[in-house]
Write a protein that holds these residues in place. Structure first.
Motif, PDB file in Angstrom:
ATOM      1  N   GLU B  82       0.827  -1.208   0.000  1.00 52.17           N
ATOM      2  CA  GLU B  82       0.000   0.000   0.000  1.00 52.17           C
ATOM      3  C   GLU B  82       0.861   1.259   0.000  1.00 52.17           C
ATOM      4  O   GLU B  82       0.539   2.243  -0.655  1.00 52.17           O
ATOM      5  CB  GLU B  82      -0.889  -0.041   1.262  1.00 52.17           C
ATOM      6  CG  GLU B  82      -1.792   1.140   1.487  1.00 52.17           C
ATOM      7  CD  GLU B  82      -2.485   1.061   2.864  1.00 52.17           C
ATOM      8  OE1 GLU B  82      -2.282   0.069   3.607  1.00 52.17           O
ATOM      9  OE2 GLU B  82      -3.229   1.995   3.190  1.00 52.17           O
ATOM     10  N   SER B  83       1.978   1.210   0.742  1.00 54.46           N
ATOM     11  CA  SER B  83       2.761   2.435   0.910  1.00 54.46           C
ATOM     12  C   SER B  83       4.008   2.470   0.032  1.00 54.46           C
ATOM     13  O   SER B  83       4.795   3.401   0.123  1.00 54.46           O
ATOM     14  CB  SER B  83       3.160   2.586   2.383  1.00 54.46           C
ATOM     15  OG  SER B  83       3.950   1.469   2.755  1.00 54.46           O
ATOM     16  N   SER B  84       4.191   1.472  -0.835  1.00 56.62           N
ATOM     17  CA  SER B  84       5.387   1.437  -1.667  1.00 56.62           C
ATOM     18  C   SER B  84       5.326   2.502  -2.764  1.00 56.62           C
ATOM     19  O   SER B  84       4.374   2.562  -3.548  1.00 56.62           O
ATOM     20  CB  SER B  84       5.524   0.043  -2.303  1.00 56.62           C
ATOM     21  OG  SER B  84       6.340   0.115  -3.455  1.00 56.62           O
ATOM     22  N   ALA B  85       6.371   3.301  -2.817  1.00 56.57           N
ATOM     23  CA  ALA B  85       6.426   4.332  -3.861  1.00 56.57           C
ATOM     24  C   ALA B  85       6.552   3.675  -5.230  1.00 56.57           C
ATOM     25  O   ALA B  85       5.976   4.148  -6.212  1.00 56.57           O
ATOM     26  CB  ALA B  85       7.605   5.269  -3.603  1.00 56.57           C
ATOM     27  N   LEU B  86       7.297   2.586  -5.294  1.00 58.36           N
ATOM     28  CA  LEU B  86       7.469   1.888  -6.570  1.00 58.36           C
ATOM     29  C   LEU B  86       6.111   1.362  -7.074  1.00 58.36           C
ATOM     30  O   LEU B  86       5.770   1.521  -8.246  1.00 58.36           O
ATOM     31  CB  LEU B  86       8.466   0.729  -6.403  1.00 58.36           C
ATOM     32  CG  LEU B  86       8.578  -0.217  -7.603  1.00 58.36           C
ATOM     33  CD1 LEU B  86       9.099   0.513  -8.834  1.00 58.36           C
ATOM     34  CD2 LEU B  86       9.479  -1.406  -7.276  1.00 58.36           C
ATOM     35  N   ALA B  99      -4.842  -1.313  -0.056  1.00 58.12           N
ATOM     36  CA  ALA B  99      -5.421  -0.370   0.910  1.00 58.12           C
ATOM     37  C   ALA B  99      -6.838  -0.753   1.312  1.00 58.12           C
ATOM     38  O   ALA B  99      -7.349  -0.284   2.320  1.00 58.12           O
ATOM     39  CB  ALA B  99      -5.410   1.038   0.315  1.00 58.12           C
ATOM     40  N   ARG B 100      -7.487  -1.583   0.523  1.00 60.03           N
ATOM     41  CA  ARG B 100      -8.862  -1.962   0.837  1.00 60.03           C
ATOM     42  C   ARG B 100      -8.967  -3.282   1.604  1.00 60.03           C
ATOM     43  O   ARG B 100     -10.048  -3.767   1.889  1.00 60.03           O
ATOM     44  CB  ARG B 100      -9.700  -2.064  -0.453  1.00 60.03           C
ATOM     45  CG  ARG B 100      -9.933  -0.744  -1.181  1.00 60.03           C
ATOM     46  CD  ARG B 100     -10.715   0.268  -0.347  1.00 60.03           C
ATOM     47  NE  ARG B 100     -11.926  -0.268   0.242  1.00 60.03           N
ATOM     48  CZ  ARG B 100     -13.106  -0.330  -0.369  1.00 60.03           C
ATOM     49  NH1 ARG B 100     -13.237   0.155  -1.575  1.00 60.03           N
ATOM     50  NH2 ARG B 100     -14.161  -0.843   0.228  1.00 60.03           N
ATOM     51  N   ILE B 101      -7.837  -3.881   1.903  1.00 60.24           N
ATOM     52  CA  ILE B 101      -7.878  -5.171   2.605  1.00 60.24           C
ATOM     53  C   ILE B 101      -8.070  -4.942   4.107  1.00 60.24           C
ATOM     54  O   ILE B 101      -7.356  -4.134   4.706  1.00 60.24           O
ATOM     55  CB  ILE B 101      -6.576  -5.958   2.382  1.00 60.24           C
ATOM     56  CG1 ILE B 101      -6.402  -6.264   0.876  1.00 60.24           C
ATOM     57  CG2 ILE B 101      -6.569  -7.252   3.196  1.00 60.24           C
ATOM     58  CD1 ILE B 101      -5.064  -6.871   0.526  1.00 60.24           C
ATOM     59  N   GLY B 102      -8.987  -5.646   4.685  1.00 57.86           N
ATOM     60  CA  GLY B 102      -9.155  -5.715   6.137  1.00 57.86           C
ATOM     61  C   GLY B 102      -9.067  -4.363   6.813  1.00 57.86           C
ATOM     62  O   GLY B 102      -9.785  -3.437   6.489  1.00 57.86           O
ATOM     63  N   ASP B 103      -8.154  -4.250   7.763  1.00 52.33           N
ATOM     64  CA  ASP B 103      -7.974  -3.020   8.508  1.00 52.33           C
ATOM     65  C   ASP B 103      -6.480  -2.793   8.696  1.00 52.33           C
ATOM     66  O   ASP B 103      -5.662  -3.616   8.276  1.00 52.33           O
ATOM     67  CB  ASP B 103      -8.694  -3.117   9.855  1.00 52.33           C
ATOM     68  CG  ASP B 103      -8.280  -4.346  10.653  1.00 52.33           C
ATOM     69  OD1 ASP B 103      -7.073  -4.515  10.919  1.00 52.33           O
ATOM     70  OD2 ASP B 103      -9.163  -5.151  11.018  1.00 52.33           O
ATOM     71  N   ALA B 104      -6.136  -1.685   9.333  1.00 55.61           N
ATOM     72  CA  ALA B 104      -4.729  -1.292   9.421  1.00 55.61           C
ATOM     73  C   ALA B 104      -3.868  -2.384  10.055  1.00 55.61           C
ATOM     74  O   ALA B 104      -2.774  -2.698   9.564  1.00 55.61           O
ATOM     75  CB  ALA B 104      -4.610   0.009  10.218  1.00 55.61           C
TER      76      ALA B 104
END
Lengths: 780, 281, 150, 166
Positions: B82-86, B99-104
């Motif tokens: 989710e947070s990978s710039a690549l 980002a839509r999977i489960g929760d944080a």
């Protein structure tokens, strides 16, 4: 005199919180006693089965296992699980602590393992082999009372537990005089309370003095102490029940459960403390459920929208046996079915039915959310039928403010109210004309936008003893310690409601002491000797006045001592800002510290003055209290998916005088979250074989942070004349007022499509199907 | 709440992991992030004899670019993706889906490899890896092999991964930003009742559509893709094509959504995903 | 849950019927069957390990063949239980002649309970189909002369 | 059969031999005596058991203790420093972000991570960040207020206004 407003009425943060936010509070699962053993229950996977044989040898042989017990080992040594509700001609099955010859719901405990740790106990439960013979299962309450149904309890000869009737006024006359009769069948779905802390208990027996201590995650330690002696051989005065920190209840912990008695029994039998902590799955399957009523409703109305009478017949699914208040809950629905309206005639017949499911009982609101949902939906259906405005029809049927106390057709006396004011305030906060314009614009653009209104009145402050199965008074004690610090003990058992704070506010103001000097104790029957605990929005309303009575007694007693110390007559002493002052010579005064010192050292007391500064009181309310309010909700429905989005939420609640508005706000917001779930997605599902399909949070959705809309919250204050605080209670308001408001909003959004009524929960699929059917759109 | 007993091994290389898998056979389970397996073990729905924890094998969570493709290690967590710039630059769809999977908290521990191999019909990643034509690389005592996403899922919770095989990386082609994931969630669990991942190519003339949650295994909505191939992606054309999103599949039904509703959502979410992707192009 | 499944097998009805009621064949062909012991006339005790890759449970149970009408039909009832719950199934098996081979039609009612019902119901249909598919695939192999020679 | 693990918990190094099946949450509660971390479900949904492992919020009921070997774990008990509350704890107190308190430790730990990800989170970002934490008491509004406050944002003008006293 007393300054009653220094703390009362302020949004003060809670004294309870530091221990909770630091993670150093003690819940039942946090208790560790030397030599403590751990219990695990084996539960029936069948909804109804004869138990032919239970093989426990393998489990008993496992290292670390101390004992394995079945119904045959314990049922004749423990009393049955109690039901306190008095309903005439009630047929009740014998509810033993473990299943006997039959298991009659999925989750029914069949055996219990006690082991040295919880892991071994769990392993051993798996090693028990039970030979079940499946029996026919009853799941549909309406089919259960039709001919030819199998029986939940063959020995009762029927699935009908009771038939209860409420009747008042001339119902035939009402229907004869009606211009119109509005009819609707409505279902109030079964719900699972799901406090985040499951149940649990620790029992410890002290053979020396033959006393037993039971720590339990319960809302009602005093009721447990009263009722447990009927189940185990320990008398009430050798029994101590402690509700330590309790992680939410919502009615689910307003009960005496088999596991509590069994752990107590096993602790005595095994000579070691026994702990049991419920898993979430057990909590979903074998802690009480709520609601579950199906009914047919008919309303007689005049052309201009006056309601003349209601005829109702409802079937209440009680589940497979009776917990503490199971049969009483549906009868509450009948009691308050007329809502906040002047309805002269009503008949309601409630049929309580046994099915092979978990028992239903009091879940937040308990009977009243059902009633409010029914009457508030009916008011909207009447408005639809008569092409009247839903607000207008409500105003037309409200009692006027000068008609209070208002006597209802069901023989309730509403203590005080001004329903018009709450409705008006809610409309003001909602910016009603703008909201209506928003709806008109949305509709013009082809969107499904709806506004829903619900007005409600509830029965709180449970309650006068004449109406309560086990007494409805409350007990309290206030002690000025020798140091001048104040100890308050209450018989209510808060578990999140914040009475350690709100009671301290009341006491600090009335005694004129720094609030930091006040400590509020509760939840331990060795400290709070008597009480009737916390449920039915009674903590502040019934528990608070008991404390006020104590304070009045102490001030009276202290006045006599002060007069003695000030060398004046009692009539010349005045209590003001925490000091007893000679009226004419204000410099001549004593404070609590000095008074307390003298009272306990007891060397300079007036003649016949009893040492000490402590008072205890039992407060008996004369009536319930009747909080009310109006909730206004606007929703938008996604035409393609059926998703509902709440776009505006306005809540105006009148709970009388607010001791701590911050706590009031928290209670209302929490209640609305339950309602959002109830209105839009929560439901307990059993399949046709009685298997519970919503046995985990994976399948039973609770509202989450992103489900909550921005609220506009307001209040009106109509003090209750029935108690010295003027308070009415607010623990259930949100759960009662919000569900019908949301449902009315969704139905308003769907109205233009010709959809008249849908059952709860209003899931996207249910709405999508209805849209498809009414728009002639092919479904899928 | 309490798993049954098992023995535990923590290999530090892929070869060691394969050797353990080979030795223990079908009694062994690979533990990646554990967010599918541990809940099942706590309910005792799964009782493996041996757990092989691949969490300490170096390099299994890298996200890198290689030969024009984005390579994602099996142990890369949803949060890392989710947070990978690549990923955001070279294959934004994967980040959107992650980002839509489960929760944080679930995203912090759950891994792409674990999710794919578990093959829950409501998992999110399969929609994306199907739409992306990802390749999944498996190691076994017989060496390594590559499997196309389209051939990876066999049935509900069944993949081509053999008991002695380990999914060690997933590679996807670099894709345009014109991609979107639209999901209807099972309210309680957060799994997809219907999740649609759509990619639109640079000319907006062809689309790739992966659908999860609807059927017992994720699938490419080939009928939709064929109907739109070479066509202008107007709202009407997309809507008409999207109506074919559940063609030829047998939708699942449960207490959360009936087969008809799942099929309907497949159409709606396909339309929305394609239009969203077009809008981003 | 009701299942209606049809399979083609490459052998005459008599052989298929015999194989489908032979504990040794059943043990070989039922996926995850670790043991199949005949413990009475038309009654077998079975130890199974069934489920999906990630979710596999051990079950013990009893299978009974009833209403036996060789080579046309019989009713198979299975009653299994394990830590995750129970499975009860009744299946009517009808064997019809189809060319050289046999067509088997099973009509099964399956009921599950316990944790598997609560958490696994959505998986049940697929699991049952898969088990049946695997069983008949294995049985088909068993009945194919080629495989016997191997 | 046990396995030896070394874990740093709230700054203190610990070493224990544990069964491989021991869940991290049980390790923290039963072995280390840190009972502030709670258990509310068994399917990784409720979030009451949330702790930080190497700075990341995880559900400690869905992790084996052996998986935490070598990690740095922060529990609710380790959040306050030198006797003063963490800003998120302060926020929960100030904004009445809790009632029964059972979900609170997990909520607070989730809140701490939200603030690591977003210096100035919006209310929507906070709500999304709390998706893995269930509360049955508060209705969440005050929890969002609490985290917003902790982020340095002024408490939104909502409902009851005015300064909080105590």
């Amino acid at each position: 005199m007393v300054n009653p407003t220094k703390h009362v009425g302020q949004p003060m943060k809670r004294v309870e919180d530091p221990r909770l936010i630091k993670g150093i509070a003690t819940y039942v699962d946090d208790l560790r006693l030397p030599g403590m053993l751990h219990a695990a229950f084996l539960r029936s996977p069948h909804a109804h089965a004869r138990i032919r044989r239970i093989e426990t040898g393998a489990a008993k042989a496992m290292p670390g296992v101390v004992g394995v017990f079945t119904g045959a080992d314990v049922n004749d040594q423990c009393g049955v699980v109690p039901c306190a509700a008095a309903i005439p001609d009630l047929k009740a099955p014998k509810h033993t602590v473990l299943a006997g010859e039959r298991a009659y719901f999925a989750g029914h405990p069949v055996a219990v393992v006690v082991a040295q740790n919880a892991y071994v106990a769990r392993d051993a439960a798996d090693a028990i082999d039970v030979d079940y013979e499946p029996l026919p299962v009853v799941t549909d309450p309406e089919r259960a009372i039709a001919g030819g149904s199998p029986l939940t309890h063959p020995e009762l000869g029927t699935n009908v537990a009771y038939v209860h009737s409420v009747s008042s006024g001339d119902i035939d006359e009402a229907f004869r005089g009606a211009d119109r009769v509005v009819r609707q069948r409505m279902v109030h779905q079964r719900l699972t309370p799901m406090p985040i802390e499951p149940r649990g208990c620790v029992a410890s027996y002290h053979p020396g003095d033959q006393t037993l201590t039971l720590w339990s995650s319960t809302q009602v330690p005093h009721l447990v102490r009263t009722l447990l002696p009927g189940m185990i051989s320990v008398p009430e005065n050798k029994l101590r029940v402690v509700a330590p920190e309790v992680g939410g209840g919502f009615g689910a912990k307003l009960n005496v459960y088999a596991e509590e008695a069994l752990c107590a029994h096993l602790a005595m039998r095994l000579g070691a403390p026994v702990k049991w902590i419920e898993s979430r799955r057990e909590n979903a399957a074998a802690t009480i459920h709520g609601r579950d009523q199906i009914g047919e409703y008919e309303v007689a109305v005049t052309r201009d929208g006056r309601v003349l009478g209601i005829k109702a017949r409802s079937v209440a699914d009680l589940g497979s046996y009776l917990q503490l208040l199971t049969p009483a809950i549906p009868t509450l629905t009948g009691l308050v079915l007329t809502g906040c309206y002047k309805i002269p005639a009503i008949t309601m017949e409630i049929v309580g039915v046994y099915t092979n499911k978990m028992a239903t009982d009091a879940y937040r609101g308990a009977g009243r959310p059902e009633a409010t949902y029914l009457i508030e939906r009916l008011m909207n259906l009447i408005a639809d039928d008569l092409k009247l405005d839903p607000i207008e029809i409500r105003l037309k049927n409200f009692p006027q403010p000068d008609e209070f106390p208002f006597h209802t057709a069901t023989d309730l006396q509403y203590d005080s109210g001004n329903y018009q004011a709450a409705l008006k305030e809610a409309q003001r906060l909602a910016d009603w004309p703008a909201l209506v314009r928003q709806r008109d614009d949305a509709r013009a653009a082809g969107r499904l936008f709806g506004i829903g209104v619900s007005t409600y009145v509830e029965i709180c402050g449970m309650g006068p003893s004449k109406a309560m199965p086990a007494g409805g008074w409350e007990w309290g004690c206030v002690r000025i310690e020798i140091s001048g610090k104040v100890t308050v003990i209450t018989g209510v058992s808060p578990h999140g409601q914040g009475e350690e704070t709100s009671f301290a506010q009341i006491v600090a103001d009335r005694l004129g002491v720094p609030i930091g000097d006040v400590v509020v104790l509760h939840g331990d029957t060795n400290i709070a000797h008597y009480g009737r605990d916390t449920y039915g929005s009674r903590g502040l309303v019934v528990g608070g006045p008991a404390i006020v009575m104590c304070i009045d007694k102490i001030i009276a007693k202290a006045s006599a001592l002060a007069a003695h110390l000030l060398s004046v007559s009692v009539d010349d002493v005045e209590f003001r800002d925490g000091r007893f002052v000679e009226k004419k010579k204000p410099d001549n005064s004593v404070d609590w510290a000095r008074l307390a010192g003298e009272a306990y050292i007891a060397k300079n007391l007036p003649p016949a003055f009893e040492p000490g500064l402590e008072a205890s009181s039992f407060y008996e309310p004369e009536n319930f209290t009747y909080p009310f309010g109006t909730h206004i909700v606007a929703v938008e429905v996604d035409r393609e998916t059926g998703d509902v989005k709440i776009v505006k939420y306005v809540a105006v609640d009148d709970c009388g005088v607010q001791i701590n508005p911050l706590l009031v706000e928290g209670q209302v917001q929490g209640g609305i979250a339950h309602s959002i779930g109830q209105a839009l997605f929560e439901r307990t599902v059993y399949d046709e074989n009685g298997q519970l399909l919503t046995g985990e949070f994976m399948d039973y959705p609770l509202a989450r942070a992103h489900d909550i809309p921005d609220y506009v919250m307001g209040s009106t204050v109509t003090p209750s004349p029935g108690n010295p605080l003027g308070a009415k209670g607010v623990g259930e308001a949100g759960t009662i007022g919000a569900t019908p408001a949301i449902a009315n909003a969704v139905m308003d959004a769907l109205g233009p499509l010709g959809i008249r009524h849908l059952e709860l929960p209003l899931t996207p699929e249910r709405i999508w199907r209805a849209i498809g059917q009414h728009a002639g759109v092919a479904a899928g | 709440m309490i798993p049954a007993t098992f023995s535990y091994a923590r290999p530090t290389t892929i070869d060691e992991a394969i050797a353990l898998l080979t030795k223990h056979g079908s009694g062994a389970k690979v533990l990646a992030g554990g967010h599918s397996l541990l809940p099942a073990m706590k309910l005792r729905l799964a009782q493996p004899e041996v757990l092989i924890d691949i969490g300490r094998i170096a390099g299994l969570n890298t996200i890198a670019e290689r030969d024009g493709r984005v390579v994602i290690g099996t142990m890369a967590t949803h949060a890392e993706i989710e947070s990978s710039a690549l990923v955001a630059r070279a294959c934004p769809l994967l980040g959107q889906v992650a980002a839509r999977i489960g929760d944080a908290q679930v995203r912090n521990r759950g891994t792409i490899g674990g999710s794919l191999v578990h093959a829950d019909p409501g998992a999110d990643f399969p929609a994306a890896i199907l739409a992306l034509d990802a390749e999944l690389r498996l190691a076994s005592p017989r060496g390594s092999r590559s499997v196309k996403a389209a051939a990876f899922f066999e049935a509900m919770m069944q993949t081509v991964v053999q008991p002695d095989e380990l999914l060690f990386e997933i590679t996807v082609p670099k894709t345009a930003t014109s991609a979107a994931y639209v999901k209807s969630e099972q309210k309680a669990s957060g799994f997809a009742i219907c999740g649609v991942a759509a990619i639109v190519d640079a000319q907006a003339k062809t689309v790739a559509v992966g659908v999860t949650g609807v059927a017992s295994k994720p699938y490419r909505a080939t009928a939709v893709e064929a109907a739109l191939r070479g066509r202008a992606l107007t709202p009407d054309a997309v809507a008409a094509a999207a109506a074919l999103a559940a063609n030829g599949v047998e939708p699942l039904g449960d207490i959360h959504a009936s087969p008809e509703y799942r099929a309907h959502l497949a159409a709606v979410n396909t339309k929305r995903a394609i239009l969203k992707a077009v809008a981003q192009g | 849950m009701h299942l209606h499944l049809i399979y083609q097998l490459p052998a005459p009805r008599e052989r298929v019927f015999a194989a489908m009621t032979d504990p040794a064949v059943l043990q070989r062909c039922i996926p995850g069957c670790e043991q199949m012991i005949k413990d009475g006339e038309d009654s077998y005790e079975a130890h199974l390990q069934v489920g999906f890759a990630g979710l596999k449970g051990k079950y013990r149970g009893r299978a009974r063949v009833e209403d036996r009408r060789p080579p046309e039909s019989y009713t198979l009832t299975v009653d299994g239980k394990g830590a995750p719950g129970f499975v009860r199934a009744t299946s009517r098996m009808c064997l019809g002649e189809k060319g050289e081979g046999t067509e088997v039609i099973c009509d099964a009612d399956v009921q599950i309970g316990g944790v598997i019902a609560a958490v696994g119901s959505r998986l049940l249909d697929a699991a049952a189909r898969k088990m049946a598919d695997d069983f008949f695939r294995a049985l088909s192999r068993e009945l194919t002369p080629m495989s016997a020679a191997q | 059969m046990t396995q030896t693990i070394r874990v740093r918990i709230n700054g203190t190094a610990r070493e224990h031999a544990v069964e491989p099946r021991l869940l991290l949450v049980h390790y923290l509660r039963e072995v280390c005596g840190l009972t502030g971390t709670h258990i509310g479900c068994e399917t990784s949904i409720c979030g009451a058991c949330t702790v930080l492992v190497d700075g990341k919020a995880v559900k400690s009921c869905t992790m084996l203790a052996v998986q935490a070997d070598g990690s740095d774990v922060t529990t609710i008990e380790g959040l306050a420093r030198n006797g003063s509350l963490h800003p998120v704890q302060e926020g929960f107190w100030e904004c009445h972000g809790l009632q029964c308190g059972y979900c609170t430790p997990g909520m607070i730990m989730a809140g701490v991570e939200i603030l690591q990800r977003h210096a100035r989170p919006t209310r929507e970002q906070i709500a999304e960040g709390l998706k893995g934490n269930l509360c049955r008491c508060t209705g969440y509004v005050h929890i969002i207020d609490a985290i917003e406050r902790a982020a340095g944002a002024r408490r939104a003008e909502r409902g009851v206004g005015g300064d909080l006293k105590w």
